[in-house]
Design a protein around this motif. Structure first.
Motif, PDB file in Angstrom:
ATOM      1  N   GLN A  11      19.401  40.627  38.791  1.00 19.32           N
ATOM      2  CA  GLN A  11      20.678  39.927  38.697  1.00 19.32           C
ATOM      3  C   GLN A  11      20.544  38.627  37.946  1.00 19.32           C
ATOM      4  OE1 GLN A  11      23.141  39.808  42.070  1.00 19.32           O
ATOM      5  NE2 GLN A  11      21.817  41.116  43.291  1.00 19.32           N
ATOM      6  N   PRO A  14      24.543  44.690  33.133  1.00 17.92           N
ATOM      7  CA  PRO A  14      25.619  44.321  32.195  1.00 17.92           C
ATOM      8  C   PRO A  14      25.254  44.584  30.734  1.00 17.92           C
ATOM      9  CG  PRO A  14      25.391  42.627  33.859  1.00 17.92           C
ATOM     10  CD  PRO A  14      24.311  43.642  34.142  1.00 17.92           C
ATOM     11  N   GLY A  55      27.644  32.956  34.523  1.00 21.17           N
ATOM     12  CA  GLY A  55      27.373  34.153  33.746  1.00 21.17           C
ATOM     13  C   GLY A  55      25.985  34.144  33.134  1.00 21.17           C
ATOM     14  N   VAL A 103      35.393  36.717  42.090  1.00 22.40           N
ATOM     15  CA  VAL A 103      35.515  37.493  40.861  1.00 22.40           C
ATOM     16  C   VAL A 103      36.992  37.552  40.484  1.00 22.40           C
ATOM     17  CG1 VAL A 103      35.088  39.718  39.746  1.00 22.40           C
ATOM     18  CG2 VAL A 103      33.530  38.899  41.525  1.00 22.40           C
ATOM     19  N   ALA A 153      32.002  48.453  40.922  1.00 19.05           N
ATOM     20  CA  ALA A 153      33.166  48.076  40.125  1.00 19.05           C
ATOM     21  C   ALA A 153      34.395  48.897  40.517  1.00 19.05           C
ATOM     22  CB  ALA A 153      32.851  48.269  38.644  1.00 19.05           C
ATOM     23  N   VAL A 165      33.013  42.923  31.557  1.00 19.99           N
ATOM     24  CA  VAL A 165      32.537  42.084  32.644  1.00 19.99           C
ATOM     25  C   VAL A 165      32.221  40.717  32.064  1.00 19.99           C
ATOM     26  CG1 VAL A 165      30.349  43.334  32.450  1.00 19.99           C
ATOM     27  CG2 VAL A 165      30.670  41.758  34.308  1.00 19.99           C
ATOM     28  N   GLY A 176      31.962  38.223  27.114  1.00 25.22           N
ATOM     29  CA  GLY A 176      31.632  39.237  28.110  1.00 25.22           C
ATOM     30  C   GLY A 176      31.110  40.508  27.470  1.00 25.22           C
ATOM     31  N   VAL A 230      28.782  44.476  41.230  1.00 20.22           N
ATOM     32  CA  VAL A 230      28.932  43.041  40.999  1.00 20.22           C
ATOM     33  C   VAL A 230      27.592  42.347  41.221  1.00 20.22           C
ATOM     34  CG1 VAL A 230      29.989  40.954  41.949  1.00 20.22           C
ATOM     35  CG2 VAL A 230      31.356  43.018  41.606  1.00 20.22           C
ATOM     36  N   THR A 234      28.661  37.758  37.888  1.00 17.77           N
ATOM     37  CA  THR A 234      29.913  38.427  37.516  1.00 17.77           C
ATOM     38  C   THR A 234      31.100  37.538  37.862  1.00 17.77           C
ATOM     39  OG1 THR A 234      28.860  40.510  38.099  1.00 17.77           O
ATOM     40  CG2 THR A 234      31.231  40.554  37.762  1.00 17.77           C
ATOM     41  N   ILE A 239      36.233  40.665  35.862  1.00 18.50           N
ATOM     42  CA  ILE A 239      36.288  42.043  35.385  1.00 18.50           C
ATOM     43  C   ILE A 239      37.637  42.197  34.701  1.00 18.50           C
ATOM     44  CG2 ILE A 239      36.287  44.482  36.018  1.00 18.50           C
ATOM     45  CD1 ILE A 239      34.651  43.775  38.462  1.00 18.50           C
TER      46      ILE A 239
END
Ligand code: SF4
Ligand code: SF4
Lengths: 440, 394
Positions: free
Chosen positions: A38, A88, A138, A288, A309, A328, A334, A344, A348, A351
């Motif tokens: 992550q 991602p 991010g 989010v 998601a 994302v 993104g 997620v 994140t 979306i």
């Protein structure tokens, strides 16, 4: 002082869909898939086995190496095993699947009360590290690394990045309106951790409610953190641009903010830092923004890390007909996801269900100069795009392709719809590959 | 069915995922629109036959573009509209009584050599329309020099009256042709009559101002003194004729006012930058006012005083407005940065006035812009923006 940075644009903000809605909690999902990757750096190492029952906040994967971050269970339930989810960036990574038992039972290590006023710097860093906090705007760079500048690098100013300059996104805005005190206290902790003299919140003037909330909170807790309101301009939230706008300091090409004595943290990270220091909460949920033309009921949701998601899209009423592209993050930087096989992660922030104007075919560059005028890095994106199209690597390097921050402005403004950033990314990758070959 | 149970696939591509609404075809379309008033006006003052160069030039440009791109095996490009713009601009710098075949030659050259030979849109060095015009000027000078005099073919009495007020009299023109029938105007006169079109030509204000001959005044004692020719101090009627386009000259250059209106429209639509027309016109006006105007006394050259030039006449005359708003602002052949554009525009202004006053031609806009076009790569190198954070110590 006038706050500005070079170049930049002001694309339609499109924040109206969510900016006035209250922050809501998403129903905890039937299961989560918590990715081990992550953050920027090495994947975390799993600590639990299939069949085991884990509690919310329990450490399920420890950091492996210095630049890495721990992961915690975001629900309580039974570990199902390791599954694959999409990163991602598009490839598949390992994730831990946990089935929700619906009890939401906290790990005993959490929910403590700690007096943060006397917490020494080393302790703050350790808590942040243990809570698995990463850059929540991010970038997902592990926060404890940023809080430990190498000896010799003196940090005098902490900047809280509250620019949220990407269109559509309102997650930070909502967070600041609802939890201003926690954010400022987090900033005080970070400031103490690096021994900075002062802290400044850089926030754009389209979030005046958040500005008021922060100012009131600063008065209440007696904090002298400065709240500086900046004119809306993308990419204000890019570190180097934000530092320039607030302090007129220019981070050297190829350098880091600490080279000019600055540390930049996202407001979300400061909030998470305070939660960890004061109550022992590790990072298990975040806000989010789910919005875009393909979403019927846009919302800002508190979401458990690892939520798939599809679960969020179902909550918000998703229209597969109008959605050509699922993004994302923000629309400017993104990443577009090819399917719903992803969950997620800590970084994140949004979306977006969008249609796909970028599917235009591109034409030749007419040298209109718009990209040059708006490039915040002072490059010649048009020239770089031609070098990319015709495979001229050496020239691209000479024209400083590596200084591109990939903000996407050049592609956005180009009337010929040239995928300029895409070519520049390719050039950067090729140049780096060549550099590495040379080193070997 | 809930999204999570359905297998869905989305488009994957690079950020940014939103784009500005402006497109290259839209830019070209707006340029055509902005040019329209001046071209329509030319039909009004010259008559329907002005459609011949316009139509054939556009058709030749588009056809050439289509053929060459097809032959090179590239994706079709005529829908970007740039060939139409080139065609219209080329027609705008040609005389209204240009024969159709000359327009075709110009169009084929402009696109074929001026643009496609360099690699197509975006890679050409010279403004294709101006290069086409320069080629025609060199290869068929008499066809290009014969500015047609307006005969207000479609105008009612009202316009003819205004025309008279501004000092243009039909008999006066006829007189001018009759008394000073230089080869050019005679040739075009004959040709026009051959073609069955009622056309009259005469010297434009620029031609009159280009190194005129001094007036000799003999006093009672028989002493001869020479005065600067009247052409160098044009009266208001001359100036206004230029600005309003009741004047001979190239098709699209006739009315400075309508070109300014089109240019301002483009500025407002953010199609062209303000700096090029502003600096170009400002430089030309200043030089037109400051520089001494040459004239002839017999074979010798003489000059008027400094700071007495008819700058307003210079601004409204000839192709300056067309050049400043439509030609120098061609993005492909102009510099990338504002600093560069200012250098470029000032250069255009200087070259234009130097050619107009001291060069062999009465009009300098075309060559001035073409000359500055070649300097663009150099200007771009000199004005390359500084990279953020470059040159700082880490
Ligand atoms: S993506 Fe890179 S080249 Fe393009 S505008 Fe941003 S910094 Fe400049
Ligand atoms: S914006 Fe596009 S067309 Fe304009 S100069 Fe840049 S690359 Fe060329």
């Amino acid at each position: 002082m006038k706050h500005y940075f070079r170049g930049g644009i002001h694309p339609p903000e499109n924040k109206n869909g969510t900016v006035d809605l209250p922050l809501t909690k998403a129903d905890p999902p039937p299961f989560v898939a918590i990715s081990f990757s992550q953050h920027i750096g090495k994947p975390a190492t799993p600590l639990v086995k299939p069949g085991e029952r884990v509690l919310r906040g329990q450490l399920i994967a420890e950091q492996s190496g210095y630049v890495s971050a721990a992961a915690h269970a975001s629900i309580s339930g039974a570990v199902k095993g390791v599954v694959q989810v999409r990163h991602p960036l598009g490839f598949l990574v390992d994730a831990l699947k946990i089935e929700n038992d619906g009890l939401d039972e906290w790990d005993p290590s959490v929910k403590i009360e700690r007096d943060v006023d006397q917490l020494p710097p080393g302790e703050i860093r350790k808590i942040v590290q243990g809570a698995g906090i990463v850059g929540m705007g991010g970038a997902t760079f592990p926060s404890h690394v940023k809080l430990s500048p190498p000896p010799g690098k003196k940090i005098d100013t902490l900047i809280l990045n509250a620019a949220e300059c990407e269109p559509y996104l309102t997650a930070d805005d909502l967070l600041m309106r609802e939890y201003p005190e926690e954010i400022l206290m987090g900033a005080e902790l970070f400031k103490r951790a690096v021994g900075a003299r002062r802290a400044i919140v850089g926030i754009e003037d389209n979030k005046l409610r958040a500005v008021t909330a922060l100012r009131d909170a600063a008065g209440r807790i007696g904090s002298n953190i400065g709240i500086t309101v900046l004119p809306v301009q993308y990419p204000q939230g890019a570190e180097k641009q934000l530092i320039y706008a607030l302090l007129r300091r220019e981070v050297p090409s190829g350098g880091l903010p600490m080279d000019v004595g600055v540390l930049v943290h996202n407001v979300g990270s400061a909030f998470a830092g305070y939660q960890a220091c004061a109550f022992g909460y590790p990072l298990t949920e975040r806000i989010v923004t789910v919005t875009g033309p393909g979403i019927r009921n846009p919302a800002n949701l508190w979401v458990r890390i690892g939520t798939m998601a599809g679960h969020l899209l179902d909550i918000c009423g998703f229209d597969p007909e109008t959605t050509k592209k699922l993004v994302v993050g923000g629309p400017m930087m993104g990443l577009s996801m090819r399917d719903l096989e992803w969950s997620v992660v800590k970084g994140t922030n949004g979306i977006l269900a969008l249609d796909d104007p970028a599917a235009y075919s591109h034409r030749a560059c007419i040298r209109c100069g718009r990209c040059v005028e708006s490039c915040p890095s002072g490059l010649l994106p048009c020239t770089l795009s031609n070098y990319g199209e015709f495979d001229k690597l050496a020239e691209a390097e000479e024209y400083n392709a590596r200084d591109c921050i990939e903000c996407g402005i050049c592609s956005y403004v180009c009337p010929s719809k040239r995928p300029i950033v895409q070519w520049i990314r390719m050039e950067k990758a090729e140049i780096n590959r060549k550099k590495q070959m040379e080193v070997k | 069915m809930p999204a999570q149970e359905k297998k869905l696939l989305f488009n994957v591509n690079n950020s940014p995922h939103i784009r500005d609404g402006d497109t290259t075809p839209r830019i070209m379309c707006l340029v055509c629109l902005a040019l329209a008033p001046a071209l329509v006006w030319s039909l009004f003052v010259f008559g329907w036959h002005a459609l011949v160069p316009i139509g054939f030039s556009v058709a030749a440009c588009v056809a050439t573009e289509w053929l060459i791109v097809r032959w090179r095996g590239l994706p079709r490009t005529i829908d970007d509209g740039s060939a139409v713009v080139t065609g219209l601009l080329l027609a705008a710098v040609c005389p209204p009584n240009l024969p159709w075949w000359a327009a075709v030659i110009g169009g084929v050259f402009a696109i074929g050599v001026g643009k496609q030979a360099f690699g197509g849109l975006g890679f050409n060095i010279w403004n294709p329309a101006l290069l086409g015009r320069a080629f025609m000027q060199a290869s068929m000078p008499d066809r290009m020099m014969s500015g047609e005099w307006p005969h207000l073919g479609f105008a009612g009495e009202w316009w003819k009256n205004l025309f008279h007020c501004l000092g243009g009299s039909f008999s006066g023109i006829a007189e001018r042709i009759g008394t000073a029938p230089d080869a050019v105007s005679r040739a075009s006169m004959t040709r026009a009559i051959d073609g069955g079109v009622d056309v009259m030509t005469g010297a434009t204000i620029l031609e009159k101002m280009h190194t005129p001959t001094a007036m000799a005044v003999v006093d009672e004692l028989g002493n001869v003194t020479y005065h600067a020719p009247g052409a160098l101090t044009p009266g208001w009627s001359d100036v206004l004729r230029g600005w309003f386009g009741i004047e001979g000259g190239s098709l699209g250059e006739v009315s400075a006012i309508l070109l300014v209106i089109g240019g301002v429209y483009l500025l407002r639509k953010k199609v062209i930058p303000w700096d090029i027309p502003a600096f170009y016109l400002f430089t030309a006006a200043i030089l037109g006012w400051v520089l001494p105007q040459p004239y002839k006394i017999g074979d010798a050259h003489a000059y008027t005083a400094w700071f007495h030039g008819p700058w307003l006449a210079h601004l409204g005359a000839g192709g300056l407005m067309l050049g400043a708003f439509f030609m120098a602002t061609d993005m492909v052949t102009g510099p990338l940065t504002q600093k560069g554009r200012i250098i470029f525009a000032v250069g255009c202004g200087i070259m234009t006035m130097v050619i107009r006053l001291f060069g062999g031609y009465p009009e300098g806009v075309c060559y001035a812009i073409l000359l500055m076009n070649i300097c663009v790569p150099l200007i771009d190198t000199l004005t390359k923006p500084g990279v953020f954070g470059a040159g700082l110590k880490k």
